[in-house]
Design a protein around this motif. Structure first.
Motif, mmCIF file in Angstrom:
data_model
loop_
_atom_site.group_PDB
_atom_site.id
_atom_site.type_symbol
_atom_site.label_atom_id
_atom_site.label_comp_id
_atom_site.label_asym_id
_atom_site.label_seq_id
_atom_site.Cartn_x
_atom_site.Cartn_y
_atom_site.Cartn_z
ATOM 1 N N VAL A 1 0.851 -1.189 0.000
ATOM 2 C CA VAL A 1 0.000 0.000 0.000
ATOM 3 C C VAL A 1 0.890 1.243 0.000
ATOM 4 C CG1 VAL A 1 -1.716 1.314 1.298
ATOM 5 C CG2 VAL A 1 -1.876 -1.185 1.176
ATOM 6 N N THR A 2 0.641 2.149 -0.948
ATOM 7 C CA THR A 2 1.472 3.353 -1.076
ATOM 8 C C THR A 2 0.718 4.646 -0.793
ATOM 9 O OG1 THR A 2 1.028 3.262 -3.457
ATOM 10 C CG2 THR A 2 3.122 2.337 -2.684
ATOM 11 N N LYS A 3 -0.578 4.659 -1.045
ATOM 12 C CA LYS A 3 -1.408 5.836 -0.741
ATOM 13 C C LYS A 3 -2.738 5.356 -0.169
ATOM 14 C CE LYS A 3 0.362 9.085 -4.271
ATOM 15 N NZ LYS A 3 1.199 8.199 -5.113
ATOM 16 N N VAL A 4 -3.346 6.212 0.635
ATOM 17 C CA VAL A 4 -4.612 5.870 1.283
ATOM 18 C C VAL A 4 -5.553 7.067 1.205
ATOM 19 C CG1 VAL A 4 -5.724 5.212 3.443
ATOM 20 C CG2 VAL A 4 -3.481 4.267 2.885
ATOM 21 N N ALA A 5 -6.806 6.812 0.871
ATOM 22 C CA ALA A 5 -7.876 7.810 0.995
ATOM 23 C C ALA A 5 -8.798 7.328 2.103
ATOM 24 C CB ALA A 5 -8.645 7.946 -0.310
ATOM 25 N N ILE A 6 -8.985 8.168 3.103
ATOM 26 C CA ILE A 6 -9.715 7.724 4.290
ATOM 27 C C ILE A 6 -10.754 8.763 4.702
ATOM 28 C CG2 ILE A 6 -7.987 8.683 5.890
ATOM 29 C CD1 ILE A 6 -8.423 6.102 7.589
ATOM 30 N N HIS A 7 -11.912 8.275 5.117
ATOM 31 C CA HIS A 7 -12.968 9.179 5.566
ATOM 32 C C HIS A 7 -12.741 9.525 7.028
ATOM 33 C CE1 HIS A 7 -17.020 10.082 7.289
ATOM 34 N NE2 HIS A 7 -16.982 10.935 6.288
ATOM 35 N N CYS A 8 -12.690 10.823 7.316
ATOM 36 C CA CYS A 8 -12.374 11.294 8.667
ATOM 37 C C CYS A 8 -13.592 11.969 9.285
ATOM 38 C CB CYS A 8 -11.199 12.278 8.616
ATOM 39 S SG CYS A 8 -9.732 11.580 7.831
ATOM 40 N N PRO A 9 -14.039 11.491 10.429
ATOM 41 C CA PRO A 9 -15.226 12.077 11.061
ATOM 42 C C PRO A 9 -14.937 13.451 11.657
ATOM 43 C CG PRO A 9 -14.282 10.393 12.474
ATOM 44 C CD PRO A 9 -13.512 10.346 11.178
ATOM 45 N N THR A 10 -16.000 14.172 11.932
ATOM 46 C CA THR A 10 -15.883 15.486 12.578
ATOM 47 C C THR A 10 -15.347 15.317 13.996
ATOM 48 O OG1 THR A 10 -17.747 16.314 11.284
ATOM 49 C CG2 THR A 10 -17.159 17.540 13.291
ATOM 50 N N ARG A 11 -14.407 16.176 14.359
ATOM 51 C CA ARG A 11 -13.859 16.115 15.710
ATOM 52 C C ARG A 11 -14.913 16.613 16.702
ATOM 53 N NH1 ARG A 11 -8.574 15.629 17.472
ATOM 54 N NH2 ARG A 11 -7.899 15.787 15.298
ATOM 55 N N PRO A 12 -15.147 15.876 17.783
ATOM 56 C CA PRO A 12 -16.186 16.291 18.733
ATOM 57 C C PRO A 12 -15.812 17.589 19.438
ATOM 58 C CG PRO A 12 -14.919 14.451 19.608
ATOM 59 C CD PRO A 12 -14.497 14.614 18.183
ATOM 60 N N ASN A 13 -16.828 18.371 19.759
ATOM 61 C CA ASN A 13 -16.599 19.631 20.488
ATOM 62 C C ASN A 13 -16.283 19.379 21.952
ATOM 63 O OD1 ASN A 13 -17.117 21.214 18.239
ATOM 64 N ND2 ASN A 13 -19.319 21.265 18.630
ATOM 65 N N SER B 1 -18.133 11.373 23.528
ATOM 66 C CA SER B 1 -17.773 12.456 22.600
ATOM 67 C C SER B 1 -19.057 13.036 22.034
ATOM 68 C CB SER B 1 -16.909 11.929 21.453
ATOM 69 O OG SER B 1 -15.719 11.331 21.941
ATOM 70 N N GLY B 2 -19.179 14.342 22.096
ATOM 71 C CA GLY B 2 -20.400 14.973 21.611
ATOM 72 C C GLY B 2 -20.188 16.414 21.222
ATOM 73 N N SER B 3 -21.292 17.157 21.242
ATOM 74 C CA SER B 3 -21.237 18.538 20.770
ATOM 75 C C SER B 3 -21.640 19.562 21.832
ATOM 76 C CB SER B 3 -22.160 18.716 19.553
ATOM 77 O OG SER B 3 -23.494 18.343 19.884
ATOM 78 N N TYR B 4 -22.157 19.082 22.975
ATOM 79 C CA TYR B 4 -22.659 20.028 23.972
ATOM 80 C C TYR B 4 -22.182 19.565 25.351
ATOM 81 C CZ TYR B 4 -25.960 23.136 26.388
ATOM 82 O OH TYR B 4 -26.531 24.096 27.193
ATOM 83 N N GLN B 5 -21.270 20.318 25.946
ATOM 84 C CA GLN B 5 -20.581 19.908 27.156
ATOM 85 C C GLN B 5 -21.543 19.616 28.319
ATOM 86 O OE1 GLN B 5 -17.400 19.254 27.518
ATOM 87 N NE2 GLN B 5 -17.294 19.017 29.732
ATOM 88 N N SER C 1 -14.052 13.445 34.400
ATOM 89 C CA SER C 1 -13.397 14.694 34.033
ATOM 90 C C SER C 1 -13.717 15.065 32.592
ATOM 91 C CB SER C 1 -11.875 14.574 34.205
ATOM 92 O OG SER C 1 -11.248 15.809 33.901
ATOM 93 N N GLY C 2 -13.819 16.375 32.380
ATOM 94 C CA GLY C 2 -13.913 16.925 31.035
ATOM 95 C C GLY C 2 -12.698 17.769 30.718
ATOM 96 N N ASP C 3 -11.732 17.783 31.641
ATOM 97 C CA ASP C 3 -10.514 18.565 31.450
ATOM 98 C C ASP C 3 -9.554 17.812 30.539
ATOM 99 O OD1 ASP C 3 -7.485 18.938 32.760
ATOM 100 O OD2 ASP C 3 -8.574 20.797 32.400
ATOM 101 N N PRO C 4 -9.111 18.418 29.419
ATOM 102 C CA PRO C 4 -8.251 17.708 28.453
ATOM 103 C C PRO C 4 -6.975 17.148 29.061
ATOM 104 C CG PRO C 4 -9.084 19.742 27.498
ATOM 105 C CD PRO C 4 -9.469 19.771 28.950
#
Length: 526
Positions: free
Chosen positions: A270-282, A349-353, A379-382
């Motif tokens: 394998v030399t190249k890859v096309a990959i579907h990337c999801p939205t990063r959660p807020n 993982s979501g969109s509203y803390q 915890s929600g602290d990164p």
């Protein structure tokens, strides 16, 4: 020897192979400033693993040996600096990271383009020279290092990001891109990689695809057969198969990409890859909990699926001995005051803390009311989240610090998931074993088994194999969940695949690689 350097200087684990000229294999302990002692040890030559061919009694195939004229051709093709023949430099490519296997390759090639790989394979095919493709070399089954003197084709210089489509989430990159580098790049677009591994700082996306790696969030994002949109690969005869595609729907004939996903470099590189990337959660939240039994672990997971539903992104488990690896060997501190027989890491993982915090808190309260959980912290602290993930992610590295480690990657139905560890306590000679630990991806049934001994112990290995694979087969599991078959599990492939399926695999291999030059001795049994 102890070296204190910033973590960014060394790009984490496997970059240490090439740190200066440390090929004398003296002990190295890296102390990154951000996470304390990493504890990664490179053994002295006195405890280097035996040659794979000798330890596992392999017979060399009818391949030609490397000559000066072959080396000269590759130097003319690639340039002198992309061809490695120095034995000290070759050593780092010949040994896997857990020091289980060792090849005897005298030639490492580092191509920069697909066309160079095409020329390499065309020449090797014509001259009957066996090759071993190598990515980050983070596997557990000996798939990325030679068995004999195969030419190593390192993918590390093919590390360009070709395109990123923010709207569709399609990323196209070369196979040598480091997984963590890709994830950091995608952060600029509000996207993320759909897989996350403990070795993300050193594993390469081409190797991930070639082994169909799973990781920490397969529960949420699925495996790579679903995430990979397309790929480019080079066949044994040098032909380039361009199946790069950024469409999520393309129902035109056979999905050839799937031939290469999980084939471990035996059908093409394998030399190249096309990959579907999801939205990063807020927003990301984490619960780290302690439990008294594995039945409680299963009940907690069942409750998590119901209560957390759409925001549940990961569910991991560790047993007490795994936590001891963290506290005793890696000098990490448990987030929980008391000791527990089992631990779980549950991520949302979501969109509203506020919404996600409330759901996670409510779930933990219910689990405690039902006496599923003994103790826990949220915890929600990164920073705190990153630290708690460290306790799970560094287990693969930490279990090596006991001595020699027999590591297995299997999948089992959840009712039988931890019973394998209990069976091993009865099966093994405990006077010869330092530690038996189990941890893994509860959300997809993937158990990592680690059995530590002071040094490589063939008696313990004979007690482990075929027992562990027989157990998995009897309970309708898989002998490999995410690291592939490599050379270590070829004779156990039949534990998970029927004879007709194996025969069809052999026919495909014969058609696509008639001379068998691509990663020989791997995946398929003789």
């Amino acid at each position: 020897m102890v070296i204190n350097v910033p973590i960014l200087t060394i790009m984490r684990v496997n970059a240490l192979w090439r740190l200066g000229n440390l090929c004398s294999w003296t002990q190295v302990i890296i102390r990154p400033k951000s996470i304390g002692i990493i504890g990664l040890r490179y053994a002295s030559t006195s405890i280097m693993p035996d040659l794979t061919a000798n330890r596992y009694n392999f017979k060399r195939g009818a391949y030609n040996s490397i000559t000066d004229s072959h080396v000269k051709y590759f130097e003319q093709l690639l340039g002198q600096y992309q061809v490695i023949t120095d034995p000290n430099e070759c050593l780092g490519y010949n040994v896997d990271w857990i020091k289980m296997v060792r090849g005897n390759s005298k030639l490492v090639l580092k191509p920069k383009t697909t066309e160079e790989i095409s020329a390499i394979l065309k020449y090797c095919n014509e001259n009957c020279l066996a090759v071993c493709p190598q990515s980050g070399n983070t596997g557990l089954v000996g798939g990325s290092v030679p068995v004999f003197d195969e030419i190593i084709i390192s993918m590390k210089l093919m590390n360009k990001i070709i395109s990123t489509e923010a709207l569709s989430g399609a990323l196209v990159c070369e196979a040598g891109c480091v997984l963590e580098t890709l994830d950091n790049h995608l952060d600029n677009y509000g996207l993320m990689m759909p897989l996350d591994l403990g070795a993300k700082g050193s594993c390469l996306i081409g190797g991930n695809v070639s082994t169909n790696a799973g990781g920490l969030r397969l529960l949420r994002y699925g495996n790579l057969h679903g995430s990979v949109l397309g790929l480019e690969a080079v066949m044994a005869n040098g032909d380039i198969i361009d199946c790069i595609n950024t469409l999520r729907k393309d129902n035109t004939g056979y999905h050839l990409k799937n031939l290469f996903i999980g084939s471990e470099g035996t059908l093409g590189i394998v030399t190249k890859v096309a990959i579907h990337c999801p939205t990063r959660p807020n927003t990301v939240n984490l619960a780290f909990v302690g439990l008294e039994s594995f039945n409680k672990v299963l009940e907690t997971y069942h409750l998590a699926k119901r209560e957390l539903a759409e925001i549940l992104s990961s569910c991991e488990m560790m047993d007490y001995q795994s936590m001891c690896i963290n506290t005793d060997l890696l000098n990490l501190k448990s987030p929980l005051t008391n000791k527990h027989k089992f631990y779980m890491v549950i991520e949302t993982s979501g969109s509203y803390q506020i919404h996600d915090e409330e759901k996670l808190t409510s779930f933990v309260e219910k689990a405690m009311d039902k006496n599923f959980i003994e103790d826990g912290t949220l915890s929600g602290d990164p920073t705190k989240i990153k630290y708690m993930w460290t306790l799970r992610e560094r287990l693969g590295e930490g279990c090596l610090l006991d001595g020699y480690c027999f590591k297995y990657d299997v999948s089992l139905p959840l009712p039988n998931f931890y019973k394998l560890i209990e069976a091993l306590h009865k099966q093994l000679d405990n006077t010869r074993v330092i530690r038996i630990s189990g941890f893994g991806h509860l959300g997809d049934g993937n158990l990592h088994v680690a059995v530590s001994t002071a040094e490589y112990d063939p008696e313990i290995e004979s007690q482990l194999e075929p027992f562990i694979f027989d157990y998995v087969s009897q309970h309708r599991g898989s002998v490999s969940a995410e690291h592939g078959i490599g050379m270590k599990k070829t004779k156990y492939l039949a534990h998970s695949k029927k004879p007709q399926a194996i025969e069809l695999m052999k026919q495909m291999k014969k058609m696509m690689d008639p001379k068998g030059i691509l990663n020989p001795y791997k995946v398929l049994p003789d």
